[in-house]
Design an enzyme around this catalytic site. Structure first.
Site, PDB file in Angstrom:
ATOM      1  N   ARG A 222       0.833  -1.213   0.000  1.00 27.64           N
ATOM      2  CA  ARG A 222       0.000   0.000   0.000  1.00 27.64           C
ATOM      3  C   ARG A 222       0.865   1.259   0.000  1.00 27.64           C
ATOM      4  O   ARG A 222       0.538   2.241  -0.672  1.00 27.64           O
ATOM      5  CB  ARG A 222      -0.933  -0.010   1.220  1.00 27.64           C
TER       6      ARG A 222
ATOM      7  N   PHE B 218      11.608  -9.596  -8.058  1.00 26.16           N
ATOM      8  CA  PHE B 218      11.181 -10.715  -7.201  1.00 26.16           C
ATOM      9  C   PHE B 218       9.686 -10.549  -6.894  1.00 26.16           C
ATOM     10  O   PHE B 218       9.272 -10.479  -5.736  1.00 26.16           O
ATOM     11  CB  PHE B 218      11.989 -10.767  -5.898  1.00 26.16           C
TER      12      PHE B 218
ATOM     13  N   ASN C 261      16.019 -14.607 -14.016  1.00 28.82           N
ATOM     14  CA  ASN C 261      16.834 -14.387 -12.830  1.00 28.82           C
ATOM     15  C   ASN C 261      17.111 -12.888 -12.752  1.00 28.82           C
ATOM     16  O   ASN C 261      17.696 -12.313 -13.668  1.00 28.82           O
ATOM     17  CB  ASN C 261      18.139 -15.186 -12.962  1.00 28.82           C
TER      18      ASN C 261
ATOM     19  N   ASP D  49      12.453  -7.038  -3.539  1.00 23.70           N
ATOM     20  CA  ASP D  49      11.914  -7.786  -2.395  1.00 23.70           C
ATOM     21  C   ASP D  49      12.281  -9.263  -2.537  1.00 23.70           C
ATOM     22  O   ASP D  49      11.428 -10.117  -2.764  1.00 23.70           O
ATOM     23  CB  ASP D  49      10.390  -7.611  -2.324  1.00 23.70           C
TER      24      ASP D  49
ATOM     25  N   CYS E 268      14.472 -10.013   4.072  1.00 27.71           N
ATOM     26  CA  CYS E 268      13.806 -10.851   5.069  1.00 27.71           C
ATOM     27  C   CYS E 268      14.772 -11.891   5.623  1.00 27.71           C
ATOM     28  O   CYS E 268      14.352 -12.883   6.224  1.00 27.71           O
ATOM     29  CB  CYS E 268      12.571 -11.523   4.472  1.00 27.71           C
TER      30      CYS E 268
END
Length: 388
Positions: A210, A225, A273, A292, A332
């Site tokens: 958002r 990604f 890739n 990401d 992450c």
């Protein structure tokens, strides 16, 4: 007069600087003076320091290097009564939404239990032996508390192997749940809640979808990604000029095409890739780039390679941005903290000769709480940068 507790206990070795002494919820096998018999695996066990002082109640598993995981700072049993109270409290802390994380392991005092809600379906992960053994109680509690249409037990996370657990997936009803359309923040996504990655959708990035959508208005955007297309779809819904979504997975890019069609949005999609794509198309320009990637470092041994990967990605992305462009970059990787990630992006900007202004440091949303004494629970971090 209170009865003396008959619960089994373990004790830390002498002269240790164990993190558990500073409030961390884990104790490692190498830190324990004497192990309990295997028959106590999956049970509630108290931990003492080397002088016999109580440090908390935790779940015990000598098969794992993390032999003890605290669930309470008081004497307690990891039983149905405790689970009822802890799960109810965890759900009550969330703002009611159709799709969200309801239970987040140690951060909700339920080590190894993860529960996600996708409309009327619940997805449960059991990542520790103690949680696995309480599956029936957890199913009953969730059914009473939330009345789901069904519960999917995604007991297929590779980390279960470290606990000596098998891998399996099944539903509470015994019925098959086919892929289904789920509305998340105004968009329809076709989700495989039984075999899809993680629990079917990366709920931890909803706020960022958002946030970036607002910044994308009128801009050309690269969604790197892209997975199921959350960033790109929200951007096009918010009137981005164009979006190109790239992912190495054919299944992911096919899903983006299907999701875009369902939502009547026009997105360009390429299967590649991203490292190779950025090198091949280094002369292309964008107003906004999102990076990401999946986790690059699941343990400390992988940190150096992960940092090199982040450096290359961000360096190439920065060079492709128009003046005044925006880079939204995320990690992450649990083993890489926010300071290390910020430092590697700073290094990439210096090498790219692209001065940047930090618009925002980002983290995981409130339904993925971060425990102050457990840095491992702060896994998602990011930067939104404006590039000169």
């Amino acid at each position: 007069m209170n009865k003396k507790s008959t619960r089994k206990s373990i004790r830390l070795k002498r002269n240790l600087r164990a993190r558990v002494l500073e409030g961390h919820p884990w104790a490692y096998k190498s830190e324990i003076e004497k192990l309990l018999p295997e028959s106590h695996s999956g049970e509630s066990v108290s931990l003492q320091d080397s002088r016999g002082r109580f440090l908390g109640s935790g779940i015990y598993n000598p098969k794992s290097q993390i032999i003890w995981r605290r669930f309470s700072t008081k004497e307690a049993a990891f039983d149905r009564t405790y689970l009822q109270k802890a799960i109810t409290a965890s759900v009550a802390k969330r703002t009611p939404e159709a799709c969200q994380r309801l239970v987040w392991s140690e951060a909700d005092n339920l080590p190894g239990l993860v529960v996600d809600r996708f409309e009327d379906i619940l997805i449960v992960q059991a990542l520790t032996m103690a949680v696995d053994r309480q599956t029936d109680a957890i199913r009953e509690i969730l059914t009473e508390l939330l009345s789901p249409a069904d519960i999917v037990f995604r007991y297929d996370a590779p980390s279960r192997n470290y606990e000596g657990l098998d891998l399996r997936v099944y539903t509470a009803s015994g019925n098959t749940i086919p892929s289904r359309w789920v509305k998340i923040d105004g968009l329809e996504y076709k989700l495989d809640l039984v075999e899809g990655q993680k629990t079917g959708f990366y709920l931890d990035q909803r706020e960022q979808h958002r946030r970036i959508a607002k910044l994308a208005q009128g801009k050309t955007m690269l969604d790197g990604f892209c997975h199921l297309g959350g960033f790109g779809l929200q951007a096009m819904k918010s009137s981005a000029k164009s979006v190109l979504s790239v992912d190495i997975s054919k299944d992911a890019t096919a899903a983006v095409v299907e999701n875009a069609k369902k939502n009547q949005l026009n997105i360009d999609v390429e299967t590649a890739n991203l490292f190779d794509w950025l090198r091949e198309y280094e002369n292309r320009k964008f107003d906004l780039i999102v990076l990401d990637p999946p986790s690059f470092a699941r343990n400390k041994k992988a940190i150096d390679g992960a940092l090199r990967g982040y450096k290359e990605l961000n360096l190439r992305a920065l060079k492709m941005l128009n003046p005044g462009g925006i880079l939204a970059t995320y990690s992450c990787s649990q083993a890489i903290d926010a300071a290390a990630f910020t430092n590697v992006v700073r290094s990439a900007a210096a090498d790219a000769h692209r001065p940047c202004t930090i618009m925002e440091h980002t983290a995981q949303p409130a339904d993925h709480p971060m425990s102050l004494t457990m840095p491992e629970s702060w896994y998602l971090k990011g930067l939104i940068l404006r590039v000169e």
